[in-house]
Design a protein around this motif. Structure first.
Motif, PDB file in Angstrom:
ATOM      1  N   PRO A 279      41.102  71.849  21.481  1.00 22.27           N
ATOM      2  CA  PRO A 279      41.803  70.647  21.940  1.00 22.27           C
ATOM      3  C   PRO A 279      42.779  70.153  20.866  1.00 22.27           C
ATOM      4  O   PRO A 279      42.414  70.070  19.694  1.00 22.27           O
ATOM      5  CB  PRO A 279      40.675  69.620  22.144  1.00 22.27           C
ATOM      6  CG  PRO A 279      39.433  70.426  22.283  1.00 22.27           C
ATOM      7  CD  PRO A 279      39.640  71.679  21.497  1.00 22.27           C
TER       8      PRO A 279
ATOM      9  N   PRO B 114      34.770  70.546  26.557  1.00 18.22           N
ATOM     10  CA  PRO B 114      34.793  70.851  25.113  1.00 18.22           C
ATOM     11  C   PRO B 114      33.660  70.176  24.373  1.00 18.22           C
ATOM     12  O   PRO B 114      33.393  68.993  24.593  1.00 18.22           O
ATOM     13  CB  PRO B 114      36.148  70.292  24.655  1.00 18.22           C
ATOM     14  CG  PRO B 114      36.573  69.330  25.703  1.00 18.22           C
ATOM     15  CD  PRO B 114      35.949  69.777  26.981  1.00 18.22           C
ATOM     16  N   PRO B 115      32.959  70.908  23.498  1.00 11.26           N
ATOM     17  CA  PRO B 115      31.982  70.261  22.621  1.00 11.26           C
ATOM     18  C   PRO B 115      32.721  69.477  21.542  1.00 11.26           C
ATOM     19  O   PRO B 115      33.941  69.419  21.530  1.00 11.26           O
ATOM     20  CB  PRO B 115      31.217  71.435  22.026  1.00 11.26           C
ATOM     21  CG  PRO B 115      32.166  72.569  22.051  1.00 11.26           C
ATOM     22  CD  PRO B 115      33.080  72.341  23.223  1.00 11.26           C
ATOM     23  N   GLU B 116      31.994  68.853  20.667  1.00 11.26           N
ATOM     24  CA  GLU B 116      32.594  68.112  19.554  1.00 11.26           C
ATOM     25  C   GLU B 116      32.995  69.114  18.473  1.00 11.26           C
ATOM     26  O   GLU B 116      32.199  69.401  17.592  1.00 11.26           O
ATOM     27  CB  GLU B 116      31.572  67.106  19.020  1.00 11.26           C
ATOM     28  CG  GLU B 116      32.159  66.057  18.113  1.00 11.26           C
ATOM     29  CD  GLU B 116      32.902  64.981  18.894  1.00 11.26           C
ATOM     30  OE1 GLU B 116      33.623  64.229  18.259  1.00 11.26           O
ATOM     31  OE2 GLU B 116      32.738  64.900  20.130  1.00 11.26           O
ATOM     32  N   PHE B 117      34.206  69.634  18.561  1.00 12.04           N
ATOM     33  CA  PHE B 117      34.628  70.606  17.561  1.00 12.04           C
ATOM     34  C   PHE B 117      34.858  69.929  16.226  1.00 12.04           C
ATOM     35  O   PHE B 117      35.269  68.775  16.181  1.00 12.04           O
ATOM     36  CB  PHE B 117      35.911  71.306  18.001  1.00 12.04           C
ATOM     37  CG  PHE B 117      35.682  72.273  19.119  1.00 12.04           C
ATOM     38  CD1 PHE B 117      34.881  73.385  18.930  1.00 12.04           C
ATOM     39  CD2 PHE B 117      36.248  72.058  20.355  1.00 12.04           C
ATOM     40  CE1 PHE B 117      34.655  74.279  19.966  1.00 12.04           C
ATOM     41  CE2 PHE B 117      36.035  72.943  21.394  1.00 12.04           C
ATOM     42  CZ  PHE B 117      35.236  74.052  21.207  1.00 12.04           C
TER      43      PHE B 117
ATOM     44  N   CYS C 255      27.766  75.207  18.041  1.00 12.57           N
ATOM     45  CA  CYS C 255      27.771  74.168  16.998  1.00 12.57           C
ATOM     46  C   CYS C 255      29.121  73.478  16.869  1.00 12.57           C
ATOM     47  O   CYS C 255      29.234  72.454  16.192  1.00 12.57           O
ATOM     48  CB  CYS C 255      27.330  74.739  15.646  1.00 12.57           C
ATOM     49  SG  CYS C 255      28.609  75.676  14.777  1.00 12.57           S
ATOM     50  N   GLY C 256      30.176  74.036  17.501  1.00 17.55           N
ATOM     51  CA  GLY C 256      31.481  73.364  17.483  1.00 17.55           C
ATOM     52  C   GLY C 256      32.389  73.772  16.337  1.00 17.55           C
ATOM     53  O   GLY C 256      33.475  73.212  16.185  1.00 17.55           O
ATOM     54  N   ALA C 257      32.003  74.751  15.531  1.00 16.37           N
ATOM     55  CA  ALA C 257      32.850  75.159  14.404  1.00 16.37           C
ATOM     56  C   ALA C 257      34.132  75.830  14.898  1.00 16.37           C
ATOM     57  O   ALA C 257      34.101  76.638  15.831  1.00 16.37           O
ATOM     58  CB  ALA C 257      32.098  76.112  13.482  1.00 16.37           C
ATOM     59  N   ILE C 258      35.256  75.462  14.281  1.00 17.92           N
ATOM     60  CA  ILE C 258      36.525  76.153  14.508  1.00 17.92           C
ATOM     61  C   ILE C 258      36.776  77.029  13.291  1.00 17.92           C
ATOM     62  O   ILE C 258      36.792  76.543  12.161  1.00 17.92           O
ATOM     63  CB  ILE C 258      37.691  75.164  14.679  1.00 17.92           C
ATOM     64  CG1 ILE C 258      37.383  74.148  15.787  1.00 17.92           C
ATOM     65  CG2 ILE C 258      38.981  75.909  14.987  1.00 17.92           C
ATOM     66  CD1 ILE C 258      38.449  73.066  15.941  1.00 17.92           C
TER      67      ILE C 258
ATOM     68  N   LEU D 152      36.248  80.124  18.246  1.00 14.65           N
ATOM     69  CA  LEU D 152      35.529  78.863  18.445  1.00 14.65           C
ATOM     70  C   LEU D 152      34.058  79.122  18.705  1.00 14.65           C
ATOM     71  O   LEU D 152      33.693  80.076  19.393  1.00 14.65           O
ATOM     72  CB  LEU D 152      36.048  78.135  19.695  1.00 14.65           C
ATOM     73  CG  LEU D 152      37.442  77.539  19.691  1.00 14.65           C
ATOM     74  CD1 LEU D 152      37.608  76.675  20.941  1.00 14.65           C
ATOM     75  CD2 LEU D 152      37.636  76.711  18.452  1.00 14.65           C
ATOM     76  N   CYS D 153      33.206  78.232  18.175  1.00 15.04           N
ATOM     77  CA  CYS D 153      31.787  78.295  18.496  1.00 15.04           C
ATOM     78  C   CYS D 153      31.466  77.178  19.488  1.00 15.04           C
ATOM     79  O   CYS D 153      31.596  75.995  19.149  1.00 15.04           O
ATOM     80  CB  CYS D 153      30.938  78.137  17.237  1.00 15.04           C
ATOM     81  SG  CYS D 153      29.168  78.138  17.638  1.00 15.04           S
ATOM     82  N   HIS D 154      31.036  77.552  20.686  1.00 17.51           N
ATOM     83  CA  HIS D 154      30.708  76.560  21.708  1.00 17.51           C
ATOM     84  C   HIS D 154      29.309  76.001  21.517  1.00 17.51           C
ATOM     85  O   HIS D 154      28.911  75.092  22.219  1.00 17.51           O
ATOM     86  CB  HIS D 154      30.862  77.177  23.107  1.00 17.51           C
ATOM     87  CG  HIS D 154      32.289  77.374  23.491  1.00 17.51           C
ATOM     88  ND1 HIS D 154      32.900  76.691  24.503  1.00 17.51           N
ATOM     89  CD2 HIS D 154      33.232  78.160  22.949  1.00 17.51           C
ATOM     90  CE1 HIS D 154      34.155  77.055  24.584  1.00 17.51           C
ATOM     91  NE2 HIS D 154      34.386  77.964  23.659  1.00 17.51           N
TER      92      HIS D 154
ATOM     93  N   LEU E  24      39.199  74.450  27.386  1.00  8.16           N
ATOM     94  CA  LEU E  24      37.786  74.461  27.761  1.00  8.16           C
ATOM     95  C   LEU E  24      37.531  73.428  28.857  1.00  8.16           C
ATOM     96  O   LEU E  24      38.158  72.383  28.893  1.00  8.16           O
ATOM     97  CB  LEU E  24      36.948  74.103  26.529  1.00  8.16           C
ATOM     98  CG  LEU E  24      37.272  74.950  25.296  1.00  8.16           C
ATOM     99  CD1 LEU E  24      36.760  74.286  24.040  1.00  8.16           C
ATOM    100  CD2 LEU E  24      36.682  76.329  25.460  1.00  8.16           C
TER     101      LEU E  24
ATOM    102  N   ALA F  18      39.785  80.904  21.829  1.00  3.51           N
ATOM    103  CA  ALA F  18      40.337  79.877  22.714  1.00  3.51           C
ATOM    104  C   ALA F  18      41.188  78.915  21.893  1.00  3.51           C
ATOM    105  O   ALA F  18      41.087  78.872  20.665  1.00  3.51           O
ATOM    106  CB  ALA F  18      39.206  79.118  23.415  1.00  3.51           C
ATOM    107  N   VAL F  19      42.024  78.146  22.592  1.00  2.84           N
ATOM    108  CA  VAL F  19      42.854  77.128  21.925  1.00  2.84           C
ATOM    109  C   VAL F  19      42.038  75.838  21.840  1.00  2.84           C
ATOM    110  O   VAL F  19      41.664  75.280  22.866  1.00  2.84           O
ATOM    111  CB  VAL F  19      44.158  76.885  22.712  1.00  2.84           C
ATOM    112  CG1 VAL F  19      44.996  75.795  22.025  1.00  2.84           C
ATOM    113  CG2 VAL F  19      44.958  78.173  22.840  1.00  2.84           C
TER     114      VAL F  19
END
Lengths: 191, 191
Positions: B32, A5-8, B44-47, B40-42, A2, B29-30
């Motif tokens: 980080p 990148p947001p705070e995943f 709220c950041g949930a994987i 991936l949720c861009h 990304l 997406a991969v």
């Protein structure tokens, strides 16, 4: 990767708010013919089941010493663990154990027999540990490990181990090593 | 239960379209620090991780006969299977095997030792079968079974069994019954 990148966060909670298929808010209800509450989508009809997860790892040996990794991540950061992690799709338990051993310790191992299968119902997990033989003493800890080293069986840092499943597996291993026989053991922690 | 149930389907596909936490469309997406594609949720950041599932079941015995159920549901409707199903949250593999045996056959069993652990990577599943002893010959097949009955080992309908894991478990069981010894076996089907 990304750009920004947001705070995943890891991982997404089990409890769902929205349908993963159509984005409609879900509700908790017992589906027809079922006997348990599930996250249901009244728009598209998806039933969102949740199931326990498997953790796969190994007991890598080099000349009668066992490999442990110092965890770089929570939970239980800075405690020693056998290399292990969540099983991924499209792999076997044995392949997953070899992958986690390489990722966490940089150790190339030959995975042997299944040694422990450990139910942990309070964590919704089942852990698998395999006997494993390293092909060299070389180690290269990955980003999830602060360190990796081989311990003689009488040097195992029992007070600084990470998880009950690791303690239990190592306790059985040390006892079985004295007897020279390593049967597959099915254990249950709690409940 | 629902007043006007929609046409629920089982189960929701693994591939997500929307975030289960905030309802935003996800993208593949991969993350980080990871090395695999995830939903991936861009926003709220949930994987959203996906992991293999466990199927738990038993080999119920009554006077040297083994209990099989005739499946009432797809896949493999109208073929014979050992009682088994997806493991639920907050239970052990052994508890799950007892629950499935009761739900599918109405058989009350005492679950014994873990007998087979079977990797099926192409289905993203691991199957567990436990030795089990029925406390009576009473059966009461549930809605997922058309019938349930005990078979002598030389009557097993090999050509009408439901799944490779059932065939493999029963083949080992018949061989081990001749030897009178039932070690835990770790098997892999495919891959």
């Amino acid at each position: 990767m990304l750009d920004r990148p947001p705070e995943f966060y890891f991982p997404a909670p089990r409890r769902q708010q929205f349908c993963s298929q159509c984005g409609t808010p879900v509700s908790l209800a017992v589906p027809p013919g079922d006997n348990r509450l599930r996250d249901l989508c009244h728009s598209c009809g998806a039933i969102h089941y949740q199931n326990p997860r498997m953790v796969v790892g190994s007991i890598p040996l080099w000349q009668d010493r066992v490999l442990l990794c110092l965890r770089a991540i929570e939970p239980r950061r800075a405690t020693w663990t056998l290399p292990a992690g969540f099983m991924e799709l499209a792999e076997t338990t044995r392949q997953g154990a070899a992958r986690e051993t390489l990722e966490e310790a940089g150790a190339e191992v030959s995975i042997g027999e299944l040694y422990t299968v450990i139910d942990i119902p309070q964590a919704d997990q089942v852990h698998f540990f395999f006997l494993a033989q390293a092909s060299s003493p070389a180690l290269d800890p990955g980003p999830e490990s602060l360190a990796a080293r081989y311990f003689a069986l009488d040097e195992i840092p029992w007070e600084q181990l990470s998880f009950h499943s690791v303690v239990s597996t190592l306790q059985h291993f040390v006892a079985d090593a004295a007897a020279g026989h390593f049967p597959t053991r099915h254990l249950s922690l709690g409940s």
